[in-house]
Design an enzyme around this catalytic site. Structure first.
Site, PDB file in Angstrom:
ATOM      1  N   ASN A   1      -3.301   9.440   4.304  1.00  0.00           N
ATOM      2  CA  ASN A   1      -2.111   8.614   4.535  1.00  0.00           C
ATOM      3  C   ASN A   1      -1.897   8.242   6.003  1.00  0.00           C
ATOM      4  O   ASN A   1      -0.982   7.472   6.319  1.00  0.00           O
ATOM      5  CB  ASN A   1      -0.855   9.341   4.029  1.00  0.00           C
TER       6      ASN A   1
ATOM      7  N   HIS B   1       0.585   4.353  -2.674  1.00  0.00           N
ATOM      8  CA  HIS B   1       0.347   5.729  -2.236  1.00  0.00           C
ATOM      9  C   HIS B   1       1.488   6.645  -2.655  1.00  0.00           C
ATOM     10  O   HIS B   1       1.268   7.826  -2.926  1.00  0.00           O
ATOM     11  CB  HIS B   1       0.159   5.768  -0.718  1.00  0.00           C
ATOM     12  N   ASP B   2       2.697   6.137  -2.694  1.00  0.00           N
ATOM     13  CA  ASP B   2       3.829   6.942  -3.131  1.00  0.00           C
ATOM     14  C   ASP B   2       3.716   7.275  -4.613  1.00  0.00           C
ATOM     15  O   ASP B   2       3.786   8.443  -5.009  1.00  0.00           O
ATOM     16  CB  ASP B   2       5.136   6.196  -2.863  1.00  0.00           C
TER      17      ASP B   2
ATOM     18  N   ARG C   1       0.825  -1.207   0.000  1.00  0.00           N
ATOM     19  CA  ARG C   1       0.000   0.000   0.000  1.00  0.00           C
ATOM     20  C   ARG C   1       0.859   1.256   0.000  1.00  0.00           C
ATOM     21  O   ARG C   1       0.529   2.262  -0.633  1.00  0.00           O
ATOM     22  CB  ARG C   1      -0.929  -0.017   1.224  1.00  0.00           C
TER      23      ARG C   1
ATOM     24  N   HIS D   1      -5.892  -6.021  -2.766  1.00  0.00           N
ATOM     25  CA  HIS D   1      -6.699  -6.028  -1.545  1.00  0.00           C
ATOM     26  C   HIS D   1      -6.881  -7.438  -0.995  1.00  0.00           C
ATOM     27  O   HIS D   1      -7.411  -7.603   0.104  1.00  0.00           O
ATOM     28  CB  HIS D   1      -8.078  -5.401  -1.821  1.00  0.00           C
TER      29      HIS D   1
ATOM     30  N   ASP E   1       8.823   8.136  -6.126  1.00  0.00           N
ATOM     31  CA  ASP E   1      10.054   8.840  -5.757  1.00  0.00           C
ATOM     32  C   ASP E   1      10.308   8.826  -4.257  1.00  0.00           C
ATOM     33  O   ASP E   1      11.133   9.594  -3.757  1.00  0.00           O
ATOM     34  CB  ASP E   1      10.013  10.280  -6.262  1.00  0.00           C
TER      35      ASP E   1
END
Length: 327
Positions: A93, A66-67, A62, A195, A74
């Site tokens: 986050n 999200h990054d 995850r 998921h 990065d």
């Protein structure tokens, strides 16, 4: 016409090179000379962390997603700020599990403990490798990871806004968000399959249980027995720190059971269940539910494309000494 065509072709090729230039600089043997054993070093560190706690797997996977979806892959999500203004401080986050961050920190330390590798491998590449490793450790496919990312120097709480899919998204919203990153509907559905080892806090889906569409009723797409199960785990006034598995039948194995659950009305989020209820995506869900190999192949393709999103290379970024702070 020949003269126009002569000028158009190089211009077209230039645009193509510009649009693909960043990830074209990524390649599988990027650290062949500077840190030849980087993959085995990271794998060993990730395995050790995974053996300590299973949460390592979904948390790391995850974290990578999200990054990549905010500022590109990065490692900007790893940056810490004393005044709580970095990406990790955004409300979307705050639920990222600490084990994901810890996995990268420990893998980075293992890499830097090798003299020839010290400060040679970016945190972004370590996160990409660790993500591949947790998928494989939970029974999913392994795949070659393209390397050469640099770590970004910018991380702001505001930049997260409108960049991550929400639990109540419909198919059009999901497709539009993923398309902005060059990902197709099939890519989106395959990545949603992650998921299968995920978990969520009750607050992210409680409306489907108790006040669907602001009314005192249950989302009719929910399987009734699943509703009873979720209500036991997530009563109305539940502690918001309580989390449940997103795959109620196979939460410790990376497999296609997630898609079988969707066929049974057991998708935890609206954004999960809509993949089956919407006819435009149902065929792909049915394919993945009936053929685990098809799911794994599509997942690998999607992960490679995800890993190229917004990457920084060469002088566009840096190789952080500490993944949580700028050099």
């Amino acid at each position: 016409m020949q003269i126009q065509h002569f000028h158009f072709l190089p211009f077209f090729l230039l645009l193509l090179l510009l649009s693909t230039g960043c990830f074209a600089k990524l390649h599988h043997n990027y650290y062949h000379n500077s840190c030849p054993n980087v993959e085995s070093i990271v794998t060993a560190a990730v395995k050790q962390k995974f053996e300590q706690t299973f949460v390592t797997a979904p948390a790391t996977l995850r974290l990578f997603f999200h990054d990549c979806f905010v500022r590109g892959c990065d490692a900007s999500v790893l940056l810490h700020s004393n005044n709580h203004t970095s990406e990790k401080d955004n409300a979307d986050n705050l639920s990222l599990a600490g084990d994901g961050f810890d996995t990268v920190i420990k893998a980075k330390a293992a890499v830097d403990s090798v003299p020839e590798c010290k400060n040679k491998v970016s945190c972004a590449d370590i996160l990409a490798l660790a993500t591949r490793d947790v998928v494989a450790l939970t029974g999913g496919p392994s795949y070659a990871v393209e390397l050469g990312r640099r770590d970004g120097r910018i991380s702001t709480r505001k930049s997260v806004r409108h960049h991550l899919p929400l639990p109540d998204f419909g198919l059009d919203q999901l497709n539009a968000m993923f398309a902005r990153h060059g990902l197709s509907q099939t890519d989106m559905i395959a990545l949603s399959g992650a998921h299968t080892i995920g978990f969520s806090h009750c607050k992210h889906f409680s409306k489907r249980l108790y006040s669907f569409h602001s009314k005192n009723r249950i989302d009719p797409t929910f399987n009734p027995s699943y509703v009873d199960e979720l209500k036991r785990e997530c009563p109305r006034n539940v502690d918001q720190r309580i989390a449940v598995d997103m795959d109620s039948r196979s939460s410790f194995t990376f497999d296609n059971v997630y898609f079988k659950n969707l066929q049974m009305g057991k998708g935890l989020f609206t954004s999960d269940q809509v993949l089956f209820t919407d006819r435009r995506s149902r065929e792909t869900v049915n394919l993945f539910a009936s053929n685990n190999s098809a799911f794994e192949e599509a997942f690998v393709v999607a992960m490679k494309k995800l890993g190229r999103v917004g990457v920084k290379t060469r002088n566009q970024g840096e190789i952080r000494i500490d993944c949580s702070s700028l050099n």
